[in-house]
Design a protein around this motif. Structure first.
Motif, short mmCIF file in Angstrom:
data_model
loop_
_atom_site.label_atom_id
_atom_site.label_comp_id
_atom_site.label_asym_id
_atom_site.label_seq_id
_atom_site.Cartn_x
_atom_site.Cartn_y
_atom_site.Cartn_z
N ARG A 136 5.88 4.37 0.80
CA ARG A 136 6.51 5.63 1.24
C ARG A 136 7.55 5.37 2.32
O ARG A 136 8.61 6.00 2.33
N LYS A 137 7.25 4.44 3.20
CA LYS A 137 8.22 4.10 4.25
C LYS A 137 9.49 3.50 3.61
O LYS A 137 10.60 3.84 4.00
N GLU A 138 9.32 2.64 2.63
CA GLU A 138 10.47 2.04 1.95
C GLU A 138 11.25 3.07 1.13
O GLU A 138 12.48 3.02 1.08
N ASN A 154 0.83 -1.20 0.00
CA ASN A 154 0.00 0.00 0.00
C ASN A 154 0.87 1.27 0.00
O ASN A 154 2.10 1.19 0.09
N ASN A 155 0.22 2.43 -0.12
CA ASN A 155 0.93 3.72 -0.18
C ASN A 155 1.84 3.96 1.02
O ASN A 155 2.97 4.42 0.87
N PHE A 158 9.19 -0.27 -7.44
CA PHE A 158 7.87 -0.49 -6.83
C PHE A 158 6.77 -0.79 -7.86
O PHE A 158 5.62 -0.94 -7.49
N ASP A 159 7.18 -0.86 -9.13
CA ASP A 159 6.24 -1.17 -10.22
C ASP A 159 5.05 -0.21 -10.24
O ASP A 159 3.89 -0.62 -10.28
N VAL A 183 3.62 8.62 -9.64
CA VAL A 183 3.24 8.11 -8.31
C VAL A 183 4.39 8.36 -7.33
O VAL A 183 4.16 8.79 -6.19
N ILE A 184 5.62 8.13 -7.79
CA ILE A 184 6.78 8.36 -6.93
C ILE A 184 6.90 9.85 -6.59
O ILE A 184 7.15 10.22 -5.43
#
Length: 176
Positions: A7-9, A2-3, A30-31, A36-37
């Motif tokens: 974001r944590k990664e 999930n988002n 993250f495919d 999105v990034i």
């Protein structure tokens, strides 16, 4: 994933990387799309300081502080000029020390980061009740200077040299 997990990664990757990480590389990892990034990083930046956006990718601001000790000499009329020169070149004067024959190295904290700090320091001395450490060593003293990069420290060293403030190191003072 999930988002929130992504974001944590992303934040973890940025913390571990010593070079910029391109959005395209994160998108592939993250495919997801590059957009999105970009949106994820915008959300992360809202709650996390120190993320820089460069033309080569995202990077965590470098928290490394570089220090160098400079041996200098001048008379009391040059105090203000010497300190202003250091802060004008982007340095912070962390401390002053002297090499005293009887007491060894004597050190006092300064933390002078700006011209305003220089003025406040000089005003504190103006009362005449105190004097600077270098009066005990004929004007010779050392400043531990902090800066964001080694190049900035080189610039400060060159400016001190050009102003005639750098003092020669004795053989026992030179780094081995």
């Amino acid at each position: 994933m999930n988002n929130i997990e992504r974001r944590k990664e992303i934040l973890d990757i940025l913390h571990k990387s010593s070079s910029p990480v391109p959005a395209k590389q994160l998108a592939a990892r993250f495919d997801v799309s590059r957009q999105v990034i970009v949106q994820d990083v915008a959300v992360i930046r809202a709650s996390t300081s120190g993320i820089l956006s460069t033309n080569r990718g995202y990077l965590m601001e470098n928290d490394v502080i570089y220090t160098r000790e400079f041996k200098v000499r001048h008379d009391e009329t040059e105090r203000e000029r010497e300190l202003n020169l250091i802060v004008d070149c982007g340095g912070c004067v962390k401390n002053i020390s002297i090499g005293h024959r009887a007491y060894g190295r004597v050190r006092a904290e300064m933390d002078i980061r700006s011209r305003q700090d220089v003025q406040e320091f000089l005003q504190a001395l103006a009362g005449g009740a105190s004097t600077v450490l270098s009066t005990a060593t004929d004007g010779y003293h050392y400043h531990l200077v902090e800066a964001a990069t080694p190049d900035r420290l080189d610039l400060i060293g060159q400016a001190l040299q050009d102003a005639g403030f750098l003092a020669p190191l004795q053989p026992w003072e030179k780094e081995k």
